[in-house]
Write an enzyme that holds these catalytic residues in place. Structure first.
Site, PDB file in Angstrom:
ATOM      1  N   ARG A  37     -39.655  51.122  52.923  1.00  0.00           N
ATOM      2  CA  ARG A  37     -38.748  52.209  53.612  1.00  0.00           C
ATOM      3  C   ARG A  37     -39.819  52.925  54.722  1.00  0.00           C
ATOM      4  O   ARG A  37     -39.367  53.336  55.805  1.00  0.00           O
ATOM      5  CB  ARG A  37     -38.498  53.342  52.632  1.00  0.00           C
ATOM      6  CG  ARG A  37     -37.160  52.847  51.870  1.00  0.00           C
ATOM      7  CD  ARG A  37     -36.717  53.795  50.848  1.00  0.00           C
ATOM      8  NE  ARG A  37     -35.494  53.667  50.528  1.00  0.00           N
ATOM      9  CZ  ARG A  37     -34.827  54.342  49.593  1.00  0.00           C
ATOM     10  NH1 ARG A  37     -35.516  55.469  49.089  1.00  0.00           N
ATOM     11  NH2 ARG A  37     -33.378  54.388  49.234  1.00  0.00           N
ATOM     12  N   LYS A 198     -23.004  47.692  35.773  1.00  0.00           N
ATOM     13  CA  LYS A 198     -21.576  47.941  35.360  1.00  0.00           C
ATOM     14  C   LYS A 198     -20.300  48.046  36.485  1.00  0.00           C
ATOM     15  O   LYS A 198     -20.619  48.142  37.269  1.00  0.00           O
ATOM     16  CB  LYS A 198     -21.716  49.533  34.818  1.00  0.00           C
ATOM     17  CG  LYS A 198     -22.699  49.583  33.676  1.00  0.00           C
ATOM     18  CD  LYS A 198     -22.645  51.110  32.982  1.00  0.00           C
ATOM     19  CE  LYS A 198     -23.569  51.861  33.674  1.00  0.00           C
ATOM     20  NZ  LYS A 198     -23.437  53.280  33.411  1.00  0.00           N
ATOM     21  N   GLY A 351     -31.200  48.635  45.580  1.00  0.00           N
ATOM     22  CA  GLY A 351     -32.451  48.548  45.264  1.00  0.00           C
ATOM     23  C   GLY A 351     -32.865  47.132  44.345  1.00  0.00           C
ATOM     24  O   GLY A 351     -33.780  46.396  44.741  1.00  0.00           O
ATOM     25  N   GLY A 374     -27.711  54.244  46.693  1.00  0.00           N
ATOM     26  CA  GLY A 374     -26.725  54.897  46.759  1.00  0.00           C
ATOM     27  C   GLY A 374     -25.922  54.875  47.783  1.00  0.00           C
ATOM     28  O   GLY A 374     -24.614  54.909  47.933  1.00  0.00           O
TER      29      GLY A 374
END
Ligand SMILES: Nc1ncnc2c1ncn2[C@@H]1O[C@H](COP(=O)(O)OP(=O)(O)OP(=O)(O)O)[C@@H](O)[C@H]1O
Ligand SMILES: O=C(O)[C@H](O)COP(=O)(O)O
Length: 394
Positions: A37, A198, A351, A374
């Site tokens: 990053r 999930k 990630g 996210g």
């Protein structure tokens, strides 16, 4: 969703507040263990220094809950950034108040200053107007290059844009162009691959993508719930019982829209998620009652790879299995290689997925690996991110 960028304004001699996402992993000794990053923000920082701006960087690190916490200080980040830039980076111990004000006053064109973690102040996450104004008071121009935090409506990512001319940095621009370009204007066939643990994390992503893609591939833990919806017994596999009905609906919706939905046809199963487990490959209708599915099987991987190689645009979020453990990594690596060899525009988000692509040794062969976890998921859900919405339209 085109936004003005630093190319569209005169930054020379100006004090430019740049929100970056330097929320990077660190070891116990306080060393940055993955500087992806930080590197991703370099083009913006270099452009600004070359154009004689005074560059004031702001970031969060971790979740210090509005209090000063020495574990989340940005000094290690300042050191790493200084090494990468090949020039000193001054670091101050707060992001508002006297110390930053004095440090900014001393800056000359081309200097780089890093403010302390903005989340040491509770007002940051509350998007407090006064706090946003105090940040804005340090600068003449606001640049948002923190795509990874663009899904948060915080003072330094959104609020501050009310008080200064607000434009995107190059990383933000690239993320919007690559993710947005794939979603809004894909070259077809357009294939999306979703995996990870999930279904519940990605329901809105599936719903949004069903209106856009030609083919949707579902693997990883989330495929178990879809396979259960098709009537297969999944043994002890990770499965969301309360999402089986929804999975049935999504399968029907895909059929109704003419989207080809691919699920695994075989699975790598083991008695436990253990690196020393003795796995075996079974067809989806033969998962033993006490075993669990931990990777997509070789026949599925070959079918998925065949579909990916026909694609012109591919979006991938979520690994195909528990790739962190060698016995369950093959499906994920096969998909990573198929993307690398496809010749398509390939956009990877998340990630864990980015880590998997790196582990497979093909990171350099992707068109784009998002720096957002996210944020990239919310983007794929079709939401306008607050950090993007706050910027001036081009
Ligand atoms: N069959 C499976 N059973 C259990 N866990 C699985 C299975 N397949 C994949 N996983 C796990 O899913 C996790 C990754 O899912 P996730 O949705 O978090 O990915 P991501 O979006 O790329 O990452 P992040 O949330 O960190 O941005 C991995 O830790 C992997 O081990
Ligand atoms: O790592 C991330 O996803 C971003 O830096 C946002 O961090 P947050 O989830 O703590 O807001």
């Amino acid at each position: 969703m085109t936004r003005k960028t630093i190319r569209d304004i005169d930054v020379s001699g100006k004090r430019v507040l740049v929100r970056v996402d330097f929320n990077v992993p660190m070891d116990q000794q306080g060393n940055v263990t993955d500087d992806t990053r930080i590197r991703a923000a370099l083009p913006t920082i270099r452009y600004l220094t070359e154009h004689k701006a005074r560059v004031i960087l702001a970031s969060h690190l971790g979740r210090p809950k509005g209090k000063v916490d020495d574990r989340y200080r940005l000094d290690p980040v300042a050191r790493r950034l200084g090494e990468l830039l090949g020039r000193p980076v001054v670091k101050v111990d707060d992001c508002v108040g006297e110390e930053p004000r004095a440090a900014v006053a001393k800056m000359t064109p081309g200097d780089v200053l890093l403010l302390e973690n903005v989340r040491f102040h509770p007002e940051e996450e509350k998007n407090d107007e006064k706090f946003a104004r105090r940040l804005a008071d340090l600068a003449d121009i606001y640049v948002n290059d923190a795509f990874g935090t663009a899904h948060r409506a915080h003072a330094s990512t959104a609020g501050v844009a009310r008080f200064l001319p607000a434009v995107a940095g190059f990383l933000m621009e690239k993320e919007i162009n690559m993710l947005g370009g794939a979603l809004e204007n894909p070259e077809r066939p357009f294939v999306a691959i979703l995996g990870g643990a999930k279904v519940s994390d990605k329901i809105k992503v599936i719903e949004n993508l069903l209106g856009k893609v030609d083919t949707l591939i579902i693997g990883g833990g989330m495929a178990n719930t879809f396979l259960a919806a098709r009537g297969y017994n999944m043994g002890k596999s990770l499965l969301e019982g309360d999402k089986v009905e929804l999975a049935k609906e999504l399968i029907e919706r895909a059929a109704g829209r003419g989207v080809k939905l691919l699920l695994p046809v075989d699975l790598v199963v083991a008695e436990a998620a253990d690196p020393d487990a003795q796995p075996k490959v079974v067809p989806v209708d033969a998962v033993p009652a006490d075993w669990m599915a931990l990777d997509t099987g070789p026949e599925s991987a070959a079918i998925f790879a065949g579909e990916i190689k026909k694609a012109r645009t591919v979006i991938w979020n979520g690994p195909m299995g528990v790739f962190e453990m060698a016995p369950f990594a093959a499906g994920t690596f096969a998909v990573a290689r198929a993307l690398a060899e496809s010749g398509a525009t390939t956009v990877v988000g998340g990630g864990d997925t980015a880590a998997a692509v790196a582990k497979a040794g093909v990171a350099g062969r992707m068109s784009h690996i998002s720096t957002g976890g996210g944020a990239s998921l919310e983007f794929l859900e079709g939401r306008v991110l607050p950090g993007v919405a706050a910027l001036q339209e081009a």
